[in-house]
Design an enzyme around this catalytic site. Structure first.
Site, mmCIF file in Angstrom:
data_model
loop_
_atom_site.group_PDB
_atom_site.id
_atom_site.type_symbol
_atom_site.label_atom_id
_atom_site.label_comp_id
_atom_site.label_asym_id
_atom_site.label_seq_id
_atom_site.Cartn_x
_atom_site.Cartn_y
_atom_site.Cartn_z
ATOM 1 N N LYS A 71 0.840 -1.199 0.000
ATOM 2 C CA LYS A 71 0.000 0.000 0.000
ATOM 3 C C LYS A 71 0.878 1.252 0.000
ATOM 4 C CE LYS A 71 -1.829 2.816 2.847
ATOM 5 N NZ LYS A 71 -1.804 3.984 1.957
ATOM 6 N N GLU A 120 9.879 1.391 10.575
ATOM 7 C CA GLU A 120 10.872 2.433 10.259
ATOM 8 C C GLU A 120 10.148 3.752 10.433
ATOM 9 O OE1 GLU A 120 13.951 1.952 9.653
ATOM 10 O OE2 GLU A 120 14.021 -0.171 9.136
ATOM 11 N N GLU A 135 9.832 16.212 14.800
ATOM 12 C CA GLU A 135 10.274 16.060 13.416
ATOM 13 C C GLU A 135 9.567 17.117 12.565
ATOM 14 O OE1 GLU A 135 8.974 12.436 11.477
ATOM 15 O OE2 GLU A 135 10.949 12.214 10.584
ATOM 16 N N CYS A 173 13.496 10.994 6.653
ATOM 17 C CA CYS A 173 13.545 10.527 8.048
ATOM 18 C C CYS A 173 14.946 10.651 8.622
ATOM 19 C CB CYS A 173 13.060 9.094 8.134
ATOM 20 S SG CYS A 173 13.903 8.023 6.971
HETATM 21 P P1 NAD Z 1 2.322 8.369 7.737
HETATM 22 O O1 NAD Z 1 2.628 7.610 8.994
HETATM 23 O O2 NAD Z 1 1.273 9.389 7.791
HETATM 24 O O3 NAD Z 1 1.916 7.354 6.568
HETATM 25 C C1 NAD Z 1 2.720 6.269 6.184
HETATM 26 C C2 NAD Z 1 1.846 5.210 5.556
HETATM 27 O O4 NAD Z 1 0.944 4.726 6.521
HETATM 28 C C3 NAD Z 1 0.982 5.732 4.397
HETATM 29 O O5 NAD Z 1 0.911 4.746 3.388
HETATM 30 C C4 NAD Z 1 -0.368 5.926 5.059
HETATM 31 O O6 NAD Z 1 -1.433 5.798 4.158
HETATM 32 C C5 NAD Z 1 -0.388 4.780 6.053
HETATM 33 N N1 NAD Z 1 -1.300 4.981 7.169
HETATM 34 C C6 NAD Z 1 -1.752 6.155 7.693
HETATM 35 N N2 NAD Z 1 -2.619 5.904 8.706
HETATM 36 C C7 NAD Z 1 -2.706 4.565 8.827
HETATM 37 C C8 NAD Z 1 -3.436 3.703 9.705
HETATM 38 N N3 NAD Z 1 -4.239 4.168 10.641
HETATM 39 N N4 NAD Z 1 -3.269 2.377 9.540
HETATM 40 C C9 NAD Z 1 -2.450 1.884 8.587
HETATM 41 N N5 NAD Z 1 -1.750 2.643 7.736
HETATM 42 C C10 NAD Z 1 -1.861 3.974 7.860
HETATM 43 O O7 NAD Z 1 3.733 8.935 7.248
HETATM 44 P P2 NAD Z 1 3.995 9.865 5.989
HETATM 45 O O8 NAD Z 1 3.494 11.219 6.329
HETATM 46 O O9 NAD Z 1 3.545 9.206 4.730
HETATM 47 O O10 NAD Z 1 5.593 9.852 5.960
HETATM 48 C C11 NAD Z 1 6.346 10.655 6.754
HETATM 49 C C12 NAD Z 1 6.849 9.905 7.973
HETATM 50 O O11 NAD Z 1 7.556 8.723 7.570
HETATM 51 C C13 NAD Z 1 7.864 10.705 8.760
HETATM 52 O O12 NAD Z 1 7.610 10.579 10.127
HETATM 53 C C14 NAD Z 1 9.195 10.030 8.410
HETATM 54 O O13 NAD Z 1 10.200 10.200 9.370
HETATM 55 C C15 NAD Z 1 8.791 8.635 8.265
HETATM 56 N N6 NAD Z 1 9.786 7.904 7.455
HETATM 57 C C16 NAD Z 1 10.602 7.006 8.088
HETATM 58 C C17 NAD Z 1 11.565 6.339 7.341
HETATM 59 C C18 NAD Z 1 12.492 5.337 8.001
HETATM 60 O O14 NAD Z 1 13.036 4.527 7.269
HETATM 61 N N7 NAD Z 1 12.681 5.369 9.302
HETATM 62 C C19 NAD Z 1 11.685 6.584 5.991
HETATM 63 C C20 NAD Z 1 10.843 7.505 5.392
HETATM 64 C C21 NAD Z 1 9.878 8.153 6.149
#
Ligand code: NAD
Length: 450
Positions: free
Chosen positions: A153, A228, A352, A262
């Site tokens: 997804k 992650e 962040e 991230c």
């Molecule tokens: P997000 O947590 O809002 O969304 C990530 C994914 O989760 C999306 O596909 C979203 O649709 C899904 N999602 C959202 N709510 C959900 C729920 N209730 N149940 C299941 N899935 C759900 O994050 P984002 O805004 O897309 O990305 C930014 C974040 O990702 C930042 O915090 C960043 O640090 C983190 N990130 C971490 C890494 C790493 O490797 N540590 C890498 C890239 C991004």
């Protein structure tokens, strides 16, 4: 309900997509479950060949995939090419890993004990919008190499490269049902994957906030989870560092991908004795970051991903910044490179930002640098700049983070483990370590008694 996908640099729609709901999610899990017995039985050499073909197809279609990613995320095209290049390398690496992730024999009384690495079954991959194809590949590669089938997804804002990758998987000869991409809401498709009894594992990359929901939801079925999550990494500059080099590199460690990374070193910790000099060099280097049209070859920073995200990033700049760069006017979710002086207690240094805003914070000595670097709930990445090798190792060992670099700001390599300490998550991606997260260890005892 359809989903309108925008180009963040122009705010123009570039695609209209149907969104999956719970029913479509269950169907995709069903297809993956059906495909699992045959896929997990594919001989290692053949599975490796299919992954190699996928890698080659990504290389052949690199320019197209890079343009998709650039238009959908607002990434500069040169960076997008590098990211898609890494996707191909990831598939090459895991093609080579298929037959190198194996069990052992253990001496025991009365017979032989052998361990096997068994695939998990259907795995759910949930990925964010900042590096859509890259992060998808970090999960797809090891998951496929271990013999799992997949429901992927992508984030609602950036699903286009995942859709193209699914097509390339089929073109490579990976059987139907092995890789299933579902466009839809996290709260619907993501949530259903987390709770679905036939999904064995969720590999999640995203915010710490949603990571917590993933853990909670997975508890119902004792699902395997790797997370992650967010970061607030420190870029620690000691007085004996090559200050010119550290300052020239620092902007790119936080403004790359418009800070939506991230691993962004968004806390720049500078020893007080060189603070003023470093700050002057840092401003000069930041002034040089080329912000503008992501389609141009020499652009280094594009817009933020969405209007809502720009609002959030803006809320962190609640005082006059020390330096604010240039950004285009007109359409596009632009935000300039911004440097603020801060203490480690300020919101800009604790949360962040996920945008091009860096907090510059002074420290006194080595012990103080370690204390400040670790004074955060996160523990993903970081850098140490010093000419003293022993100090570099001492500080690296004392820093509570999963991925560190010395006299460099890189975090990600295909061959090395990547992941966080503390609230940046657990489990490791990339390298041979990632395979642990997509297989179970089975121990079999064979009696040799007559
Ligand atoms: P997000 O947590 O809002 O969304 C990530 C994914 O989760 C999306 O596909 C979203 O649709 C899904 N999602 C959202 N709510 C959900 C729920 N209730 N149940 C299941 N899935 C759900 O994050 P984002 O805004 O897309 O990305 C930014 C974040 O990702 C930042 O915090 C960043 O640090 C983190 N990130 C971490 C890494 C790493 O490797 N540590 C890498 C890239 C991004």
């Amino acid at each position: 309900m359809t989903l309108t996908i925008l180009n963040p640099a122009t705010e123009e729609p570039i695609a209209e997509l149907e969104q999956a709901g719970v029913e479509e999610t269950d169907e995709a899990v069903g297809r993956a479950r059906e495909a699992f017995p045959a896929w997990s039985a594919v001989a290692p050499g053949d599975r490796a060949r299919l992954l190699r073909r996928l890698a080659a197809l990504v290389e052949e279609n690199l320019e197209e995939l890079a343009r998709i990613e650039s238009r959908n995320v607002g990434k500069p095209i040169s960076g997008a090419r590098g990211e898609i290049g890494m996707v191909a390398q990831v598939f090459h690496f895991y093609a080579g890993a298929v037959d190198k992730h194996h069990g052992e024999t253990i001496p025991v009384a009365g017979g032989v004990a052998a361990t096997f690495r068994e695939p998990l079954g259907v795995v759910g991959l949930i990925v964010p919008w900042n590096f859509p194809a890259n992060i998808a590949s970090w999960k797809l590669g090891p998951a496929l190499a271990c013999g799992n089938t997949i429901v992927l997804k992508p984030a609602e804002l950036t699903p286009l490269s995942a859709i193209r990758l699914e097509e390339l998987c089929l073109d490579a000869g990976i059987p139907e049902g092995v890789v299933n991409v579902l466009v839809g809401k996290g709260s619907v498709v993501g949530q259903r994957l987390i709770e679905h009894p036939d999904v064995a594992k969720i590999a999640f990359t995203g915010s710490t906030e949603v990571g917590r929901l993933v853990m909670q939801g997975a508890a119902g079925t004792i699902k395997r989870v790797t997370l992650e999550l967010g970061g607030k990494s420190a870029n620690v500059v000691f007085e004996d560092a090559d200050l010119e080099k550290a300052a020239a590199a620092a902007p790119y460690s936080v403004f790359d991908n418009a800070g939506q990374d991230c691993c962004a070193r968004s806390r720049i910790l500078v020893q007080r004795s060189v603070y003023d000099r470093f700050l002057a060099l840092l401003v000069e280097a930041t002034r040089g970051v080329k912000v503008g049209d992501p389609a141009l070859e020499d652009t280094e920073m594009g817009p933020l991903v969405s209007s809502a995200h720009r609002e959030t990033v803006g809320s962190f700049v609640d005082r006059d910044p020390y330096f604010r760069g240039e950004a285009p006017d007109g359409p596009g979710f632009w935000f300039p490179c911004t440097l603020v002086e801060a203490t480690n207690e300020d919101r800009v240094a604790r949360d962040e930002v996920f945008g091009p805003v860096a907090a510059v914070i002074p420290f006194e000595d080595e012990a103080d640098a370690i204390r400040v670097a670790n004074d955060t709930p996160y523990g993903l990445s970081g850098s140490i700049w010093t000419r003293d090798g022993a100090r570099a190792l001492r500080v690296a060992r004392a820093t509570e983070a999963g991925v560190l670099s010395v006299n460099a700001n890189t975090s990600v390599r295909v061959q090395t483990p990547f992941g966080g300490f503390k609230q940046s998550g657990f489990g490791r991606e990339l390298g041979m370590h990632a395979l642990e997260g997509y297989s179970e260890v089975k121990s079999v005892f064979i009696s040799t008694e007559g």
